[in-house]
Design an enzyme around this catalytic site. Structure first.
Site, short mmCIF file in Angstrom:
data_model
loop_
_atom_site.label_atom_id
_atom_site.label_comp_id
_atom_site.label_asym_id
_atom_site.label_seq_id
_atom_site.Cartn_x
_atom_site.Cartn_y
_atom_site.Cartn_z
N HIS A 124 0.60 -1.12 -0.14
CA HIS A 124 -0.16 -0.03 0.48
C HIS A 124 0.62 1.09 -0.21
O HIS A 124 0.45 2.01 -0.14
CB HIS A 124 -1.24 0.26 0.53
CG HIS A 124 -2.47 -1.27 1.51
ND1 HIS A 124 -3.05 -1.06 0.18
CD2 HIS A 124 -2.61 -1.90 2.29
CE1 HIS A 124 -3.72 -1.94 0.05
NE2 HIS A 124 -3.49 -2.84 1.99
N ASP A 161 -2.81 -11.10 -2.19
CA ASP A 161 -3.74 -10.57 -1.14
C ASP A 161 -4.51 -9.99 -1.35
O ASP A 161 -5.10 -9.09 -2.41
CB ASP A 161 -2.13 -9.18 -0.61
CG ASP A 161 -3.17 -8.31 0.87
OD1 ASP A 161 -2.18 -9.11 1.23
OD2 ASP A 161 -3.72 -7.98 0.58
N HIS A 163 -6.23 -7.35 -0.38
CA HIS A 163 -6.17 -5.89 -0.88
C HIS A 163 -5.96 -5.48 -1.73
O HIS A 163 -4.47 -6.26 -2.19
CB HIS A 163 -6.12 -4.87 1.08
CG HIS A 163 -6.04 -5.48 1.77
ND1 HIS A 163 -6.05 -6.52 2.90
CD2 HIS A 163 -7.80 -5.03 2.46
CE1 HIS A 163 -6.70 -6.55 3.70
NE2 HIS A 163 -7.71 -5.45 3.69
ZN LIG Z 1 -4.25 -7.58 3.02
#
Ligand SMILES: [Zn+2]
Length: 306
Positions: A124, A161, A163
């Site tokens: 991220h 993942d 996300h």
């Molecule tokens: Zn994640």
């Protein structure tokens, strides 16, 4: 021969009180990899990333902002879920340094594949910002190492993942030497990763609805993501290995099991062996149920050792 990169300093970063991204995650991973089944792993202490390595994917402002916290005695919130405090800078430097060193090792022929058991996670983190538990974008640092130091022309990043890897996508969305593929739950944090986000033709996002499981995950990779990866003919395969799409994970709503992580790992390894001389570097991203994380990492690393 397969290598495992890790460092005790990665246990020293605390995500914040009662934070899901906690040292116990890495302890669970290392305990699972301590089993006899993994005795053949070549265990390497991760070096620190250099400033030069970090500056390939992060602004000087961001690098300096993180490094300024070295020696902190208290926790500080960088955003509502990303914390930095005692030990965080050392952990972050080892996490990014692990991936860069692993890239050097697989390209240099010291090993075929490597897994980096590190935290904090990275996918991220953008060029200018820490977010979503991530301080530096570890895998992006590794990809940039392959491009800048080794002169590779085609580096693939597979991110499973739960996300979306918004930071990795943002860093490379105008870099045609990098192909970024991501499967992730939508809607979910960080709300990016729609299927029409294509970069310069080098970004491939596949979304899964809450409640989706093994069948939907395997169909998505088989029909949408893996064909793009094959067509790209990567010289190196990098994997953002988050295990939070597991059905036991508390942060999301997919229903994968460890057998699905063995399956996707087999697919990615076969592809790396076909196009990239087997060169594959995987790094730990998410995964927040300790039992599911330990079982999933075992399945992933076990498949890579086969
Ligand atoms: Zn994640």
């Amino acid at each position: 021969m397969m290598r495992l990169y890790t460092h005790a300093d990665c246990l020293q970063h605390a995500g914040g009180l009662d934070h899901a991204e906690r040292p116990a995650r890495l302890r669970a991973v290392l305990q699972a990899l301590d089993h006899d089944r993994f005795a053949a792993l070549d265990r390497i202490e991760a070096p620190r990333a250099s400033r030069e390595q970090l500056l390939r994917v992060h602004s000087a402002t961001h690098v300096d902002r993180i490094l300024a916290h070295a020696g902190d005695s208290e926790l500080h919130a960088l955003d509502e879920d990303t914390w930095i405090g005692p030990g965080s800078v050392e952990a972050a430097l080892r996490a990014a340094g692990a991936v860069a060193a692993a890239v050097d090792a697989v390209i240099g022929g010291q090993c075929e594949a490597a897994f980096c058991a590190v935290r904090p996670p990275g996918h991220h983190a953008t060029r200018d910002e820490a977010m979503g538990f991530c301080l530096f974008n570890n895998l992006a640092v590794g990809a940039a190492q392959a491009l800048a130091v080794h002169g590779l022309k085609r580096v693939a990043i597979a991110d499973f993942d739960v996300h979306h890897g918004n930071g990795t996508q943002a860093i490379f969305e105008r870099e045609p030497r990098v192909l970024f593929l991501s499967s992730h739950q939508s809607p979910l944090y960080p709300s990016s990763g729609a299927e029409d986000e294509c970069g310069v033709g080098n970004i491939v996002n596949g979304t899964l609805s809450p409640g989706a499981g093994s069948l939907e995950f395997r169909e998505l990779w088989t029909h949408r993501l893996l064909p793009r990866l094959h067509a790209f003919k990567p010289q190196l395969v990098l994997v953002s290995a988050g295990f939070d799409a597991h059905r036991q994970d508390p942060l999301a709503d997919l229903r994968l099991g460890q057998e699905d992580y063995a399956w996707i790992t087999d697919q990615l390894q076969a592809l790396a062996r076909r196009h990239a001389g087997g060169r594959l570097v995987s790094t730990l991203e998410g995964g927040y149920d300790l039992g599911a994380l330990a079982a999933s990492v075992s399945a992933h690393v076990g498949a890579l050792m086969a």
